[in-house]
Design an enzyme around this catalytic site. Sequence first.
Site, PDB file in Angstrom:
ATOM      1  CD  GLU A   1      -0.750  -3.195   3.572  1.00 45.03           C
ATOM      2  OE1 GLU A   1      -0.505  -2.205   4.875  1.00 45.03           O
ATOM      3  OE2 GLU A   1      -0.298  -4.115   3.635  1.00 45.03           O
TER       4      GLU A   1
ATOM      5  CG  ASP B   1       0.756  -6.627  -1.062  1.00 43.25           C
ATOM      6  OD1 ASP B   1       0.465  -6.054  -1.542  1.00 43.25           O
ATOM      7  OD2 ASP B   1       2.077  -6.154  -0.779  1.00 43.25           O
TER       8      ASP B   1
END
Length: 473
Positions: free
Chosen positions: A148, A85
Site C-alpha cells: 500500500e 507493509d
Amino acid sequence: MDYKGLVSRYKDDLIKDLFGLLEIESVRGEAGRNAPVGDGPKAALDYMISLGERDGMTGRKVDNLAGHLELGQGEKLFGILGHVDVVPPGSGWDTGPFKPVLEDGIIRARGVQDDKGPTMAAYYAMKILAAEGMDFKCRTRLIIGTDEESDWQCTDAYFKSEEMPDAGFAPDAAFPLIHGEKGITTFNIIQKQTSLDDEEPNIELKVLISGERYNMVPEAAEAKLKVLQNMSEVIQSFEDFLRRDDIDGEYEIDNGFLKLSITGQSAHGSTPEAGVNAGFILLEFLGGLDLDNNATAFVDFAGSRIMDNADGAKFGMAHSHDELGDTTVNTGMINYTEVDGGIFGINLRYPEGLDFKKGVEELEKAIYPDGFIIEDVTHQEPHYVDKHDPLVKVLLDSYRNHVNDDSEPFTIGGGTYARTLEKGVAFGAMFKDTADTMHQKNERMKVDELLLATEIYLEALHRICIKGEMDEN
Ligand SMILES: [Zn+2]
C-alpha cells in the site's frame, strides 16, 4: 451484545498478536524469490495468514503480494481491507521502530497507526464473532495488502484473480468515515519546441529547478543565469523583488553565473493553497528579465497556463461538486535546462462530474501551438459512496454508539486504500483527537484507541455480517 466487555476479554491476546506483527520489518525491499516486494512485507502477510489459520479462518495468498482470511458463508461478500507493509522508519526514534513498547498506555512502533494496529483491530473483531459462535449471513473477508505504501501492486494482483466484495471498508484513515475521494492524476507538461534564432539576449537561463514530487508544493527553487551585461542591476531588481513581497530568497555569484534561490512553504498536493510554491515566485521574477527566447517561451507559458491555476481554470478543468469540492492543481515540479527546455510536473485532483480524459486531450490541443505537449499521464477515478447508502449508515451508527461525536462523514482530496474497493469507505482508526503520527518517528497508538476501534469494528461486523442489517435497508 456487550461489545466493550467482549473486546476487553481479548485485550491481552490482541496486544500480543499485534506486537508480533509490529516486530516484522515489513518495509518494501528488493524483490526476492516468492517475495515480489521484499521479504519483510511477505513475512508480515504470512504472519497474518498463520494467525487466521490458528483461529479457524480460511487463508489464501495471492502472488505473495496480498491475501485474505475468511469466515462465514453465503452469497454476499463483505470485505475489510488493511495493509501490513510500512514506510521506512527514518531516524530519531526514542526506541527501536521494530521493537514495540507499551508505555503509559501507548504502543510505540513503526506501523502501529498505519496500518498494523487498525488491521489487527479489524482482525480481532472477526475473530471474536467467530469465537462467540456467531452465525455469519455473508462471507466476511479480511483482505491484507503488502504494497500500500508504494505501488498498490498488492490490490492490483489480488483483484485480478479474487472476487470483489459487495461492500466493505478500509481501516486505514480516520473516523467517523470517508465516503468520497477525488480523482487523482499526474502528468508532465513538456516544452518541445526550442527557438533557435535568438537575437543576443542579455540573460541566458541555464537551469531552473524546483520540487521533487507531484504531491508536494515545492518549498525551494533555484535558478542559474548567465548575465551578459549589468549584473548589478539584475541583482538590485532581485533584492527589490524580495523586499517588496517579503520573500525569503538569496543570490550568489558563482564562476561568473548568477544563482538565485527562493524558499516557499511546502504543503500536501491536495491542498496547494496551503503552501507557497517557491518555483512560481522564481518564475514571477524571471518574467521581468530580458531572457533568451527559449526561456522566455517557458516563463510566458508558466504565466498563461501554470501559475494562478489552483482551481484548474487555466487548464479548462475547473469543476465543483457539493460533497467532493473543487478541482485542485499542484505544480509539484518545475524544471528547465537550456538544452532540454522546460517541464512542469502536475498533480491535478478533481471531483465527480469532470471528464478528465477529455479535459486533458483538449488541454493538449490548446497548448500545442505554444510548443508544449503532455506526457506520462496517470489517472485514478474519483471514488464516491453516497452518504445515504446503508453501508455508510450502519458504519456511522456503530461509530456513534461508542463515541460521543456527531461529526458527519466527509470527503478528501487524497486517496485512501478504500478506493480499491468498488463500494468501500475508509473507516477509522484515527479518532478526532488522535495525534497523527503516521509515517513519522515514534509512531504510536493508545491502547484505549486500539480497543475502542476494535469495539466499533465488532459492532459494525456484527450488524452487517451476523444480523444482516445492510440487506434490510
Ligand atoms: Zn496506510
